[in-house]
Design a protein around this motif. Structure first.
Motif, PDB file in Angstrom:
ATOM      1  N   ILE A  72      45.981  41.402  28.779  1.00 58.94           N
ATOM      2  CA  ILE A  72      46.955  40.306  28.809  1.00 58.94           C
ATOM      3  C   ILE A  72      46.307  39.000  28.354  1.00 58.94           C
ATOM      4  CG2 ILE A  72      48.304  38.852  30.377  1.00 58.94           C
ATOM      5  CD1 ILE A  72      48.977  41.374  31.944  1.00 58.94           C
ATOM      6  N   LEU A 130      47.471  32.575  34.133  1.00 54.18           N
ATOM      7  CA  LEU A 130      47.116  33.957  33.837  1.00 54.18           C
ATOM      8  C   LEU A 130      46.770  34.724  35.112  1.00 54.18           C
ATOM      9  CD1 LEU A 130      44.986  33.585  30.582  1.00 54.18           C
ATOM     10  CD2 LEU A 130      47.129  34.852  30.821  1.00 54.18           C
ATOM     11  N   CYS A 156      48.811  38.079  36.319  1.00 54.51           N
ATOM     12  CA  CYS A 156      48.119  39.345  36.565  1.00 54.51           C
ATOM     13  C   CYS A 156      48.137  39.723  38.039  1.00 54.51           C
ATOM     14  CB  CYS A 156      46.689  39.260  36.049  1.00 54.51           C
ATOM     15  SG  CYS A 156      46.594  39.118  34.248  1.00 54.51           S
ATOM     16  N   ALA A 169      47.437  36.966  25.015  1.00 55.93           N
ATOM     17  CA  ALA A 169      47.879  35.577  25.073  1.00 55.93           C
ATOM     18  C   ALA A 169      47.073  34.701  24.110  1.00 55.93           C
ATOM     19  CB  ALA A 169      47.747  35.048  26.503  1.00 55.93           C
ATOM     20  N   ALA A 176      44.039  46.094  32.188  1.00 52.19           N
ATOM     21  CA  ALA A 176      45.344  45.521  31.856  1.00 52.19           C
ATOM     22  C   ALA A 176      45.281  43.997  31.885  1.00 52.19           C
ATOM     23  CB  ALA A 176      46.398  46.028  32.837  1.00 52.19           C
ATOM     24  N   ALA A 209      42.213  36.503  34.663  1.00 52.42           N
ATOM     25  CA  ALA A 209      43.125  37.637  34.536  1.00 52.42           C
ATOM     26  C   ALA A 209      42.591  38.858  35.264  1.00 52.42           C
ATOM     27  CB  ALA A 209      43.352  37.948  33.056  1.00 52.42           C
ATOM     28  N   LEU A 214      51.156  41.650  38.437  1.00 50.69           N
ATOM     29  CA  LEU A 214      50.943  42.980  37.867  1.00 50.69           C
ATOM     30  C   LEU A 214      50.155  43.875  38.814  1.00 50.69           C
ATOM     31  CD1 LEU A 214      51.138  44.781  35.250  1.00 50.69           C
ATOM     32  CD2 LEU A 214      48.893  43.845  34.644  1.00 50.69           C
ATOM     33  N   THR A 253      52.807  31.787  25.684  1.00 51.21           N
ATOM     34  CA  THR A 253      51.370  31.923  25.908  1.00 51.21           C
ATOM     35  C   THR A 253      50.805  30.657  26.546  1.00 51.21           C
ATOM     36  OG1 THR A 253      49.198  32.132  24.843  1.00 51.21           O
ATOM     37  CG2 THR A 253      50.999  31.263  23.493  1.00 51.21           C
TER      38      THR A 253
END
Length: 261
Positions: free
Chosen positions: A192, A170, A174, A196, A188, A88, A177, A216
């Motif tokens: 996340i 993941l 990300c 999850a 962040a 992530a 993001l 998830t």
């Protein structure tokens, strides 16, 4: 693949630190198994009577006195959570780093499109996740052989495949993001991953929260479920692939059109 090579060089230190840390913890767990094997049956019986706590970690379906049961609980949590945090964080920093460190103008002045930059950065992220899992699987195999246990290769490969897919999802979420969040993107991403993880614990504890399994990625990397059923949940994996693809597509589209700081 110049951008990919550059990203891999930049990520060498975090990759080495995370891989060494997770690998060391997994090695310690495996090497301690012979000392704890005789006592694990009593521990397993104790955990079996702890209600929601037992269900949260799937220990009501695992025999902790066996190598696979012990591995799924101890090493599975270390690799699952540690690997998820690394994936992530790496994904969340992929696109935001250039703007945060004020190097975007240098990178984008070269004859390479923004889409190509984003794609090559994503490849670098996924290669790091893949390499870390390959190293950790090798560490596990060596340590299990070192304590004189028979290697359950098929089951281990199935477990590690699930962890790899979970971490890749993941990383992709990300990554999307990272095209939007510039400052605090690493935090962040870690948030996340932790969210999850705890969503999966909640889904295991409460029947009313069962639907959380569909949002998830930890749901299809559940060691107890994989060892009990003998296969991965294809429906959840496919759903996770859709989430990952949508996040990547949205992130690349936004990165290609945004005003770079």
């Amino acid at each position: 693949m110049t951008v990919t090579k550059h990203e891999l060089r930049q990520g060498r230190a975090p990759f080495a630190i995370w891989t060494a840390s997770i690998g060391a913890l997994m090695a310690v767990c495996i090497l301690l198994y012979p000392e704890m094997e005789a006592d694990m049956q009593g521990v397993s019986d104790l955990f079996a009577s702890m209600g929601a706590f037992t269900q949260a970690f799937g220990m009501d379906r695992l025999a902790l006195g066996t190598l696979l049961g012990f591995y799924a609980v101890e090493c599975g949590n270390v690799l699952g959570l540690g690997g998820a945090m690394f994936a992530a964080m790496t994904g969340a920093c992929a696109l935001s780093r250039e703007e945060r460190e004020r190097t975007a103008d240098f990178l984008l002045s070269h004859p390479v499109s923004r889409v190509q930059v984003a794609v090559e950065k994503l490849i670098a992220v996924l290669l790091q996740v893949l390499a870390m899992n390959a190293v950790l699987l090798a560490v596990s195999l060596v340590c299990i052989a070192g304590i004189g246990e028979e290697i359950p290769f098929e089951e281990l490969l199935r477990l590690h495949t699930a962890y790899l897919l979970m971490q890749a999802e993941l990383a992709c979420l990300c990554f999307g993001l990272s095209a939007v969040v510039i400052r605090g993107s690493a935090g962040a991403g870690l948030g996340i991953a932790l969210m999850a993880y705890f969503l999966n614990l909640t889904a295991n504890i409460a029947d009313s929260a069962h639907a959380l399994r569909y949002v998830t990625p930890f749901a299809y990397a559940e060691g107890a479920e994989i060892l009990e059923s003998g296969h991965l949940d294809g429906t959840l994996i496919l759903l996770g692939a859709v989430y990952a693809a949508a996040a990547v597509a949205a992130g690349v589209r936004h990165y290609a059109r945004k005003d770079i700081r």
